[in-house]
Every structure is written in structure tokens, then in C-alpha cells.
Scaffold this motif. Structure first.
Motif, short mmCIF file in Angstrom:
data_model
loop_
_atom_site.label_atom_id
_atom_site.label_comp_id
_atom_site.label_asym_id
_atom_site.label_seq_id
_atom_site.Cartn_x
_atom_site.Cartn_y
_atom_site.Cartn_z
N ILE A 15 0.86 -1.18 0.00
CA ILE A 15 0.00 0.00 0.00
C ILE A 15 0.90 1.23 0.00
CG2 ILE A 15 -1.76 1.28 1.27
CD1 ILE A 15 -2.60 -1.46 2.48
N VAL A 16 0.69 2.13 -0.98
CA VAL A 16 1.53 3.33 -1.07
C VAL A 16 0.72 4.61 -0.91
CG1 VAL A 16 3.35 2.27 -2.46
CG2 VAL A 16 1.42 3.36 -3.60
N GLY A 17 -0.58 4.52 -0.80
CA GLY A 17 -1.39 5.72 -0.66
C GLY A 17 -2.79 5.37 -0.19
N ARG A 18 -3.56 6.42 0.03
CA ARG A 18 -4.92 6.23 0.51
C ARG A 18 -5.81 7.30 -0.10
NH1 ARG A 18 -6.24 6.61 6.80
NH2 ARG A 18 -4.02 6.97 6.69
N VAL A 19 -6.96 6.90 -0.61
CA VAL A 19 -7.96 7.84 -1.11
C VAL A 19 -8.71 8.38 0.11
CG1 VAL A 19 -10.02 8.14 -2.51
CG2 VAL A 19 -8.18 6.65 -3.30
N THR A 20 -8.75 9.70 0.24
CA THR A 20 -9.41 10.28 1.41
C THR A 20 -10.75 10.91 1.07
OG1 THR A 20 -8.18 12.34 1.10
CG2 THR A 20 -7.24 10.71 2.59
N GLY A 21 -11.06 11.02 -0.22
CA GLY A 21 -12.35 11.58 -0.60
C GLY A 21 -12.62 11.37 -2.07
N VAL A 22 -13.89 11.21 -2.40
CA VAL A 22 -14.32 11.04 -3.79
C VAL A 22 -15.57 11.87 -3.98
CG1 VAL A 22 -15.18 9.41 -5.50
CG2 VAL A 22 -13.38 8.71 -3.94
N ALA A 23 -15.66 12.56 -5.11
CA ALA A 23 -16.86 13.35 -5.42
C ALA A 23 -17.42 12.85 -6.74
CB ALA A 23 -16.52 14.83 -5.51
N MET A 24 -18.71 12.47 -6.74
CA MET A 24 -19.36 12.03 -7.97
C MET A 24 -20.87 12.22 -7.82
SD MET A 24 -19.38 7.89 -7.72
CE MET A 24 -17.72 7.70 -7.18
#
Length: 65
Positions: free
Chosen positions: A41-50
Motif C-alpha cells: 500500500i503506497v497511498g490512501r484515497v481520502t475523498g471522492v466526489a461524484m
């Protein structure tokens, strides 16, 4: 990050396994990798807008082509 590229999915770490869980609308199957030899794991999504209405149309089109 995978040995042969990248993946973007939900992840669950169980001891030395990294379980990649794709989005329910994705055609990709769940995968298990040996951590850290095959993937890490190299990153993390902290928010998504759709827009939810657009996702409903995409899902309906994929179910009823």
C-alpha cells in the motif's frame, strides 16, 4: 503498488496477505497478494466526489446493454 503495475481498490491486510477488493461495478475480481513481496500500500484515497444519478445510469447500462 504491485510488482507489475498499480491497482486502485479497497484493501484489507490479513497477516502476510493483502486482499484487493474492487468496486462492485468493476469487472475485476478480488485478488490476494503476498505482502510486501507481490504488493504494498503506497497511498490512501481520502475523498471522492461524484454524482449518484450518473452512477445509477452507468450501472443500469451495464446491467441492461
Amino acid at each position: 503498488r504491485l510488482r507489475q503495475g498499480y491497482a486502485c481498490s479497497w484493501c484489507e491486510k490479513k497477516e502476510n496477505l493483502l486482499v484487493l477488493v474492487p468496486h462492485p461495478l468493476s469487472p475485476v475480481k478480488t485478488r490476494q497478494l503476498i505482502h510486501p513481496r507481490e504488493g504494498e500500500i503506497v497511498g490512501r484515497v481520502t475523498g471522492v466526489a461524484m454524482r449518484l444519478a450518473e452512477m445509477a445510469r452507468v450501472h443500469a447500462a451495464s446491467v441492461n446493454p
